[in-house]
Motif scaffolding. Structure first.
Motif, PDB file in Angstrom:
ATOM      1  N   LYS A 150       0.692  -1.285  -0.043  1.00  0.00           N
ATOM      2  CA  LYS A 150       0.071   0.032  -0.257  1.00  0.00           C
ATOM      3  C   LYS A 150       0.823   1.306  -0.120  1.00  0.00           C
ATOM      4  O   LYS A 150       0.518   2.457  -0.084  1.00  0.00           O
ATOM      5  N   GLN A 151       2.135   1.009   0.070  1.00  0.00           N
ATOM      6  CA  GLN A 151       2.945   2.289   0.206  1.00  0.00           C
ATOM      7  C   GLN A 151       4.336   1.897  -0.354  1.00  0.00           C
ATOM      8  O   GLN A 151       4.883   0.649  -0.055  1.00  0.00           O
ATOM      9  N   ILE A 152       4.775   2.724  -1.074  1.00  0.00           N
ATOM     10  CA  ILE A 152       6.272   2.588  -1.970  1.00  0.00           C
ATOM     11  C   ILE A 152       7.217   3.780  -1.231  1.00  0.00           C
ATOM     12  O   ILE A 152       6.815   4.946  -1.211  1.00  0.00           O
ATOM     13  N   ILE A 153       8.359   3.260  -0.969  1.00  0.00           N
ATOM     14  CA  ILE A 153       9.218   4.252  -0.351  1.00  0.00           C
ATOM     15  C   ILE A 153      10.655   3.889  -1.648  1.00  0.00           C
ATOM     16  O   ILE A 153      11.017   2.938  -1.580  1.00  0.00           O
ATOM     17  N   LEU A 154      11.025   5.233  -2.076  1.00  0.00           N
ATOM     18  CA  LEU A 154      12.044   5.113  -3.080  1.00  0.00           C
ATOM     19  C   LEU A 154      13.254   5.894  -2.623  1.00  0.00           C
ATOM     20  O   LEU A 154      13.182   7.092  -1.899  1.00  0.00           O
ATOM     21  N   TYR A 155      14.400   5.398  -2.430  1.00  0.00           N
ATOM     22  CA  TYR A 155      15.698   5.844  -1.817  1.00  0.00           C
ATOM     23  C   TYR A 155      16.561   6.194  -3.139  1.00  0.00           C
ATOM     24  O   TYR A 155      16.913   5.379  -3.786  1.00  0.00           O
ATOM     25  N   PRO A 157      19.994   8.823  -4.173  1.00  0.00           N
ATOM     26  CA  PRO A 157      21.179   9.484  -3.444  1.00  0.00           C
ATOM     27  C   PRO A 157      20.950  10.777  -2.770  1.00  0.00           C
ATOM     28  O   PRO A 157      20.044  11.448  -2.781  1.00  0.00           O
ATOM     29  N   GLN A 158      21.774  11.365  -1.819  1.00  0.00           N
ATOM     30  CA  GLN A 158      21.951  12.295  -1.193  1.00  0.00           C
ATOM     31  C   GLN A 158      20.677  12.151  -0.210  1.00  0.00           C
ATOM     32  O   GLN A 158      20.251  13.411   0.008  1.00  0.00           O
ATOM     33  N   SER A 159      20.517  11.314   0.457  1.00  0.00           N
ATOM     34  CA  SER A 159      19.316  11.318   1.309  1.00  0.00           C
ATOM     35  C   SER A 159      18.068  11.666   0.775  1.00  0.00           C
ATOM     36  O   SER A 159      17.251  12.065   1.640  1.00  0.00           O
ATOM     37  N   ASN A 160      17.806  11.577  -0.413  1.00  0.00           N
ATOM     38  CA  ASN A 160      16.477  11.989  -1.234  1.00  0.00           C
ATOM     39  C   ASN A 160      15.694  10.546  -0.885  1.00  0.00           C
ATOM     40  O   ASN A 160      15.978   9.727  -1.660  1.00  0.00           O
ATOM     41  N   VAL A 161      14.462  10.857  -0.299  1.00  0.00           N
ATOM     42  CA  VAL A 161      13.610   9.712   0.004  1.00  0.00           C
ATOM     43  C   VAL A 161      12.220  10.031  -0.457  1.00  0.00           C
ATOM     44  O   VAL A 161      11.783  11.312   0.147  1.00  0.00           O
ATOM     45  N   LYS A 162      11.537   9.301  -1.287  1.00  0.00           N
ATOM     46  CA  LYS A 162      10.118   9.737  -1.829  1.00  0.00           C
ATOM     47  C   LYS A 162       9.171   8.588  -1.018  1.00  0.00           C
ATOM     48  O   LYS A 162       9.412   7.279  -1.084  1.00  0.00           O
ATOM     49  N   VAL A 163       8.351   8.924  -0.630  1.00  0.00           N
ATOM     50  CA  VAL A 163       7.095   8.268  -0.031  1.00  0.00           C
ATOM     51  C   VAL A 163       5.677   8.325  -0.794  1.00  0.00           C
ATOM     52  O   VAL A 163       5.215   9.364  -0.749  1.00  0.00           O
ATOM     53  N   ILE A 164       5.359   7.101  -1.413  1.00  0.00           N
ATOM     54  CA  ILE A 164       4.001   7.238  -2.119  1.00  0.00           C
ATOM     55  C   ILE A 164       3.042   6.323  -1.669  1.00  0.00           C
ATOM     56  O   ILE A 164       3.202   5.048  -1.661  1.00  0.00           O
ATOM     57  N   SER A 183      19.777   7.722 -10.139  1.00  0.00           N
ATOM     58  CA  SER A 183      19.141   6.410 -10.058  1.00  0.00           C
ATOM     59  C   SER A 183      18.815   5.930  -8.661  1.00  0.00           C
ATOM     60  O   SER A 183      19.222   6.361  -7.788  1.00  0.00           O
ATOM     61  N   LEU A 184      17.790   5.126  -8.554  1.00  0.00           N
ATOM     62  CA  LEU A 184      17.532   4.627  -7.239  1.00  0.00           C
ATOM     63  C   LEU A 184      18.599   4.034  -6.857  1.00  0.00           C
ATOM     64  O   LEU A 184      19.386   3.226  -7.207  1.00  0.00           O
ATOM     65  N   LEU A 185      18.565   3.962  -5.379  1.00  0.00           N
ATOM     66  CA  LEU A 185      19.552   3.311  -4.450  1.00  0.00           C
ATOM     67  C   LEU A 185      18.923   1.670  -4.018  1.00  0.00           C
ATOM     68  O   LEU A 185      19.315   0.687  -4.203  1.00  0.00           O
TER      69      LEU A 185
END
Length: 203
Positions: A150-155, A157-164, A183-185
């Motif tokens: 139900k939730q996607i977390i994309l990591y 570089p540079q501590s950039n995190v997206k929560v969808i 690119s994604l980590l």
């Protein structure tokens, strides 16, 4: 209204009730943003949806079940994620189009076959920002094949995190990073109780 649009008016009403706000509990540190698709934000059927559907149908003869599943608009550039079946096989993709009033001019159309056995299928795309020569953008598009997620977390570089946050019956999501080629980590898929259902480091 498209004949192939796979969301009924009842489904949309229920979906809009579910897609309110962003869950901010138990999110990772340095979260850059969290969003949920609201279908009322997708432009009318005479615009980017129609452009996308006509492009799909011009390429393939046996397409069914076209669904529009995620939408973003940044600086009058529309990004529309979709899914469909081609010869009964699942595909997903995205349209990037420049907005001029209610009309859209196609810049990119990309689609991908889905690995049905994978809980999450991820594809990344780097392109030149429409209307520019050297400005880049990065798109992450994913297809969810596990209803527990139900939730996607994309990591990034540079501590950039997206929560969808995923909407009810939503299988495709997209994330856009303008002025970035990072690119994604790694990626995580979490259930509604925050338990990790899927986790994968980037290759």
């Amino acid at each position: 209204m498209f004949k192939n649009l796979c969301i009924t008016f009842i489904d949309v009403s229920l979906l809009l009730l579910l897609l309110v706000g962003c869950n901010t509990t138990q999110q990772p540190a340095n979260t850059a943003g969290s969003y949920t698709t609201k279908y009322e934000q997708i432009p009318a059927s005479s615009s980017i949806q129609e452009l996308t559907e006509s492009t799909i149908n011009s390429r393939y003869k046996n397409v069914t079940d076209i669904c529009f599943e995620d939408y973003e608009n940044i600086d009058n550039i529309g990004y529309l994620a979709f899914s469909y079946k081609n010869k009964q096989l699942p595909y997903c993709g995205f349209t990037v189009a420049q907005q001029n009033g209610e009309q859209y001019k196609l810049s990119y159309f990309e689609d991908y076959s889905i690995a049905e056995k994978e809980p999450v299928s991820i594809t990344q795309f780097i392109g030149t920002y429409p209307g520019t020569k050297d400005r880049k953008f990065h798109i992450t598009i994913g297809y969810i094949n596990n209803d527990r997620i139900k939730q996607i977390i994309l990591y990034y570089p540079q501590s950039n995190v997206k929560v969808i946050q995923l909407g009810e019956d939503q299988h495709v999501f997209l994330d856009i990073n303008v002025n970035s080629e990072d690119s994604l980590l790694k990626i995580e898929g979490r259930a509604s109780n925050e338990n990790i259902v899927y986790k994968k480091d980037s290759d």
